[in-house]
Design a protein around this motif. Structure first.
Motif, short mmCIF file in Angstrom:
data_model
loop_
_atom_site.label_atom_id
_atom_site.label_comp_id
_atom_site.label_asym_id
_atom_site.label_seq_id
_atom_site.Cartn_x
_atom_site.Cartn_y
_atom_site.Cartn_z
N GLU A 202 4.81 16.72 2.05
CA GLU A 202 4.18 15.41 1.94
C GLU A 202 5.16 14.42 1.36
O GLU A 202 6.00 14.77 0.52
CB GLU A 202 2.93 15.49 1.05
CG GLU A 202 1.80 16.26 1.68
CD GLU A 202 0.51 16.18 0.87
OE1 GLU A 202 0.46 15.41 -0.12
OE2 GLU A 202 -0.43 16.88 1.24
N SER A 203 5.06 13.17 1.80
CA SER A 203 5.91 12.11 1.25
C SER A 203 5.13 10.81 1.15
O SER A 203 4.29 10.52 2.00
CB SER A 203 7.16 11.92 2.12
OG SER A 203 6.81 11.59 3.44
N ASP A 204 5.38 10.08 0.08
CA ASP A 204 4.72 8.79 -0.15
C ASP A 204 5.65 7.67 0.26
O ASP A 204 6.87 7.72 0.02
CB ASP A 204 4.38 8.61 -1.64
CG ASP A 204 3.26 9.54 -2.08
OD1 ASP A 204 2.45 9.96 -1.24
OD2 ASP A 204 3.19 9.85 -3.30
N TRP A 205 5.06 6.62 0.85
CA TRP A 205 5.83 5.46 1.33
C TRP A 205 5.11 4.18 0.94
O TRP A 205 3.92 4.03 1.21
CB TRP A 205 5.98 5.51 2.86
CG TRP A 205 6.78 6.69 3.30
CD1 TRP A 205 6.32 7.95 3.56
CD2 TRP A 205 8.18 6.72 3.51
NE1 TRP A 205 7.35 8.76 3.93
CE2 TRP A 205 8.51 8.03 3.90
CE3 TRP A 205 9.20 5.79 3.39
CZ2 TRP A 205 9.81 8.43 4.19
CZ3 TRP A 205 10.49 6.18 3.68
CH2 TRP A 205 10.80 7.48 4.07
N ASP A 206 5.84 3.26 0.32
CA ASP A 206 5.30 1.93 0.04
C ASP A 206 5.41 1.11 1.32
O ASP A 206 6.48 0.99 1.91
CB ASP A 206 6.07 1.25 -1.08
CG ASP A 206 5.84 1.92 -2.42
OD1 ASP A 206 4.75 2.50 -2.61
OD2 ASP A 206 6.74 1.86 -3.28
N ARG B 24 0.85 -1.18 0.00
CA ARG B 24 0.00 0.00 0.00
C ARG B 24 0.88 1.23 0.00
O ARG B 24 1.96 1.23 0.59
CB ARG B 24 -0.89 0.02 1.24
CG ARG B 24 -1.90 -1.10 1.23
CD ARG B 24 -3.03 -0.83 2.21
NE ARG B 24 -4.01 -1.89 2.09
CZ ARG B 24 -4.34 -2.72 3.08
NH1 ARG B 24 -3.78 -2.57 4.26
NH2 ARG B 24 -5.23 -3.65 2.90
N CYS B 25 0.42 2.28 -0.64
CA CYS B 25 1.15 3.54 -0.63
C CYS B 25 0.47 4.46 0.40
O CYS B 25 -0.72 4.73 0.30
CB CYS B 25 1.15 4.19 -2.00
SG CYS B 25 2.05 5.76 -2.01
N ARG B 26 1.23 4.90 1.39
CA ARG B 26 0.73 5.84 2.40
C ARG B 26 1.34 7.22 2.13
O ARG B 26 2.54 7.32 1.87
CB ARG B 26 1.14 5.40 3.80
CG ARG B 26 0.47 4.13 4.27
CD ARG B 26 0.93 3.81 5.67
NE ARG B 26 0.27 2.61 6.18
CZ ARG B 26 0.60 2.03 7.32
NH1 ARG B 26 1.57 2.51 8.07
NH2 ARG B 26 -0.05 0.94 7.72
N THR B 27 0.51 8.24 2.20
CA THR B 27 1.00 9.60 2.08
C THR B 27 0.99 10.23 3.46
O THR B 27 -0.04 10.23 4.14
CB THR B 27 0.12 10.42 1.12
OG1 THR B 27 0.14 9.78 -0.17
CG2 THR B 27 0.63 11.85 0.98
N TYR B 28 2.13 10.75 3.87
CA TYR B 28 2.27 11.39 5.18
C TYR B 28 2.53 12.88 5.00
O TYR B 28 3.17 13.30 4.03
CB TYR B 28 3.46 10.79 5.95
CG TYR B 28 3.19 9.40 6.47
CD1 TYR B 28 2.59 9.22 7.72
CD2 TYR B 28 3.52 8.28 5.72
CE1 TYR B 28 2.35 7.95 8.20
CE2 TYR B 28 3.27 7.00 6.21
CZ TYR B 28 2.69 6.85 7.44
OH TYR B 28 2.44 5.59 7.92
N GLN C 195 4.58 15.64 6.83
CA GLN C 195 5.68 15.74 7.79
C GLN C 195 5.52 17.01 8.64
O GLN C 195 4.74 17.90 8.29
CB GLN C 195 7.00 15.74 7.03
CG GLN C 195 7.21 14.45 6.25
CD GLN C 195 8.48 14.48 5.42
OE1 GLN C 195 9.41 15.22 5.70
NE2 GLN C 195 8.51 13.66 4.38
#
Length: 129
Positions: free
Chosen positions: A36-40, A25-29, A31
């Protein structure tokens, strides 16, 4: 012992999407500084790794081909803990399936996550005798 060449897999192809075994899943945080940053994120079930010691104190490892690094690794026995299965029972089952050994005693000694990018809870079990 099995020859390492008998354990080697041959890569046929590679594609960018998951094949169904893993859920990514890709989560957008957002900071603290507003960026904003996307994380798999790898999403999965509970897992267990077993530190297994024989009566004379020898450690037991299994040799398995691992597609990520693309090579045969010597690693701790272990795997997935089934839904509804007690962690210690899963550890004992994995130890038996992967090595043929049954533990005289088994204790869950630690809990952590599989990796910083995963939701998998991973247990460490100590099996003796």
């Amino acid at each position: 012992m099995t020859e390492e060449s008998n354990l080697k897999w041959t890569l046929k192809s590679e594609r960018p999407e998951p094949a169904g075994y893993l859920t990514v899943r890709c989560r957008t945080y957002v900071q603290p500084d507003g960026r904003e940053s996307d994380w798999d994120i790898l999403v999965g079930p509970r897992m267990v790794a077993v530190v297994a010691l024989t009566e004379d104190g020898q450690g037991i490892l299994v040799r398995q081909y691992r597609p990520g690094p693309g090579t045969v690794l010597a690693e701790l026995p272990g795997g997935l803990v089934a839904d509804g299965e007690e962690v210690a029972a899963g550890a004992a089952r994995e130890l038996l399936e992967e090595t043929g050994y049954e533990a005289g005693s088994l204790q869950i000694v630690a809990t952590t996550y599989l990796a910083s990018f995963a939701t998998h809870v991973r247990y460490a079990a100590l099996a003796r005798e």
